[in-house]
Every structure is written in C-alpha cells, then in structure tokens.
Design an enzyme around this catalytic site. Sequence first.
Site, PDB file in Angstrom:
ATOM      1  N   LYS A   1      -4.926  -3.786   3.816  1.00 15.72           N
ATOM      2  CA  LYS A   1      -6.145  -4.609   3.737  1.00 15.72           C
ATOM      3  C   LYS A   1      -5.805  -6.101   3.695  1.00 15.72           C
ATOM      4  CE  LYS A   1      -7.722  -2.605  -0.073  1.00 15.72           C
ATOM      5  NZ  LYS A   1      -6.683  -1.600  -0.397  1.00 15.72           N
TER       6      LYS A   1
ATOM      7  N   ARG B   1       4.505  -8.142  -7.021  1.00 16.54           N
ATOM      8  CA  ARG B   1       3.430  -7.860  -7.980  1.00 16.54           C
ATOM      9  C   ARG B   1       3.929  -6.936  -9.073  1.00 16.54           C
ATOM     10  NH1 ARG B   1      -1.848  -6.255  -4.584  1.00 16.54           N
ATOM     11  NH2 ARG B   1      -2.065  -4.967  -6.432  1.00 16.54           N
TER      12      ARG B   1
ATOM     13  N   ARG C   1     -15.211  -1.094  -5.250  1.00 20.50           N
ATOM     14  CA  ARG C   1     -14.296   0.007  -5.554  1.00 20.50           C
ATOM     15  C   ARG C   1     -14.981   1.124  -6.332  1.00 20.50           C
ATOM     16  NH1 ARG C   1      -9.327  -3.365  -5.394  1.00 20.50           N
ATOM     17  NH2 ARG C   1      -7.469  -2.126  -5.735  1.00 20.50           N
TER      18      ARG C   1
ATOM     19  N   ARG D   1      -3.107   3.934  -9.334  1.00 20.94           N
ATOM     20  CA  ARG D   1      -4.017   3.213  -8.439  1.00 20.94           C
ATOM     21  C   ARG D   1      -4.558   4.143  -7.349  1.00 20.94           C
ATOM     22  NH1 ARG D   1      -0.025  -1.454  -7.060  1.00 20.94           N
ATOM     23  NH2 ARG D   1      -1.575  -2.151  -5.569  1.00 20.94           N
TER      24      ARG D   1
HETATM   25  P1  AMP Z   1      -5.575  -5.096  -5.441  1.00 14.31           P
HETATM   26  O1  AMP Z   1      -4.894  -6.405  -5.260  1.00 14.31           O
HETATM   27  O2  AMP Z   1      -6.844  -4.986  -4.628  1.00 14.31           O
HETATM   28  O3  AMP Z   1      -4.665  -3.919  -5.215  1.00 14.31           O
HETATM   29  O4  AMP Z   1      -6.034  -5.022  -6.973  1.00 14.31           O
HETATM   30  C1  AMP Z   1      -5.076  -5.080  -8.025  1.00 14.31           C
HETATM   31  C2  AMP Z   1      -5.719  -4.600  -9.313  1.00 14.31           C
HETATM   32  O5  AMP Z   1      -6.798  -5.472  -9.672  1.00 14.31           O
HETATM   33  C3  AMP Z   1      -6.337  -3.208  -9.259  1.00 14.31           C
HETATM   34  O6  AMP Z   1      -5.380  -2.180  -9.476  1.00 14.31           O
HETATM   35  C4  AMP Z   1      -7.367  -3.300 -10.371  1.00 14.31           C
HETATM   36  O7  AMP Z   1      -6.760  -3.218 -11.649  1.00 14.31           O
HETATM   37  C5  AMP Z   1      -7.891  -4.725 -10.215  1.00 14.31           C
HETATM   38  N1  AMP Z   1      -9.020  -4.804  -9.251  1.00 14.31           N
HETATM   39  C6  AMP Z   1      -9.039  -5.455  -8.066  1.00 14.31           C
HETATM   40  N2  AMP Z   1     -10.221  -5.327  -7.456  1.00 14.31           N
HETATM   41  C7  AMP Z   1     -10.990  -4.572  -8.283  1.00 14.31           C
HETATM   42  C8  AMP Z   1     -12.309  -4.070  -8.206  1.00 14.31           C
HETATM   43  N3  AMP Z   1     -13.101  -4.315  -7.150  1.00 14.31           N
HETATM   44  N4  AMP Z   1     -12.758  -3.333  -9.254  1.00 14.31           N
HETATM   45  C9  AMP Z   1     -11.989  -3.087 -10.339  1.00 14.31           C
HETATM   46  N5  AMP Z   1     -10.727  -3.500 -10.453  1.00 14.31           N
HETATM   47  C10 AMP Z   1     -10.222  -4.254  -9.445  1.00 14.31           C
END
Ligand code: AMP
Length: 214
Positions: free
Chosen positions: A13, A161, A88, A172
């Site tokens: 993404k 990260r 999400r 996740r």
């Molecule tokens: P990502 O960078 O999209 O993989 O997000 C990293 C982490 O941020 C996720 O594992 C969640 O803990 C949190 N996170 C990001 N976007 C969301 C969302 N839309 N709803 C809830 N938690 C989120």
Amino acid sequence: MNIILLGPPGAGKGTQSANLVEHHGMRQLSTGDMLRAAVKARTPVGIRAKEVMDRGELVSDEIVSALIDAELTAMAPETGAIFDGYPRTEAQAKSLDEILAKHARQLDHVIELEVNEDALVDRITGRFTCAKCGEGYHDRHKLPEQEGVCDKCGSTEFKRRPDDNEDTVRTRMQEYRAKTAPILPLYESRGIVRKVDGMAGIDDVTHAIDAILT
Ligand code: AMP
C-alpha cells in the site's frame, strides 16, 4: 478522485501510494504514518498509541478517524486522497462515509491488493527505508545499489519500523483478517472494489492501478 488502498500489512500500500502521489498528484493519507509521527513527537495521541502499535493491535477508531478528518479539512478540495491503512474496521468505514460527505467528496475506488500471506512475513521482516527521503528497501529483494547509500537522495541513514518483527506481524495479520477484511463486502455491494494482484512486480502493480484510475 478518492481511493482506498486495501490489503494486509506488507501488501504494498505504501509503495503504491508513493507512485500515486508522484504521478497523479494525489495525497497519501496514511494513518500509520500519522500515528508514527505522533509517537515520535510524543503528543497525547502518540503516547496512547505507542504500546498498542508495538503489539500490532489496532488504535481506537475515534483517534484514527479524527486524524483523517483533520487532514481532509486541511486539504484543497480538488486534491485527490489515497486512504492507506484506513479504514481498518466497520466503524471506521462508517466514519469515513460521514467524513467524506462532510467534505463533499465521494469514494471512487477501493483497490484491494491481493497477496499470499506467507510471502508477507518475508516482505515485512526485511524492509527498511531511507531516514531522509523515505525510499523503501529490502534486505533480500532491494538493497541500495551502493551499500549503505540511498539511491534516491544519497543519505546514509536508514530506519526500520519497530513493529516489523515476526511476532507483531502475525498479530497485525490476525487483526486484518478479523477486523479489516470484513469491510470489503460493504464496498463490494456498492460495486467499487477493484482487485489487483499484489504479488506481481512493483511496476506491474503500478500499471494495474494506473489502468483503474484512467
Ligand atoms: P500501518 O503503517 O498502516 O501498518 O499501521 C501501523 C500500526 O498503526 C497498526 O498496526 C496499528 O497499530 C496502527 N494503525 C494504523 N492505521 C490504523 C487504523 N486505521 N486503525 C487502527 N489502528 C491503526
């Protein structure tokens, strides 16, 4: 144009958003990036979110929807939005409908990146980015041409990260399967879901997305 990029962690993404920003003048709204910035700046939201993110669980719907609303409020109405990592959950999908209506925007496409979950752990556990320009790299699939130097900006600093480790990745994935995948039928019923093979090469995925947008 407003689109959602949907897919499990590691589906590509972020990579594909970068292309859309560069070639289509769209704006990437990544709740993950916004939360990481909040954690780094130690804002109240960041302090609350950090532990949840480190465990690979989801931050509260209210927090992420408020972040998206604030970003759209600050954006020029003619700039297209790429929702990356949001919504999400079903509650977030409902909030997004309300937020888009409030900003007189409509959702054009939900692009689902279809991927093989087994390959995702390999993808995620090897990835790192340039600390300066954000260019993405991978220990096994895409090292910088000159070791330790970013191909794009020449920086020698890179970062990983903290949640890109195998245990957290599994959580996740589970969160994706249990809470995020169930929002697809809502968008399918509106006829706006477009499926793209996320296991194809990066450029092929980009072409497939470009073809949907033009
Ligand atoms: P990502 O960078 O999209 O993989 O997000 C990293 C982490 O941020 C996720 O594992 C969640 O803990 C949190 N996170 C990001 N976007 C969301 C969302 N839309 N709803 C809830 N938690 C989120």
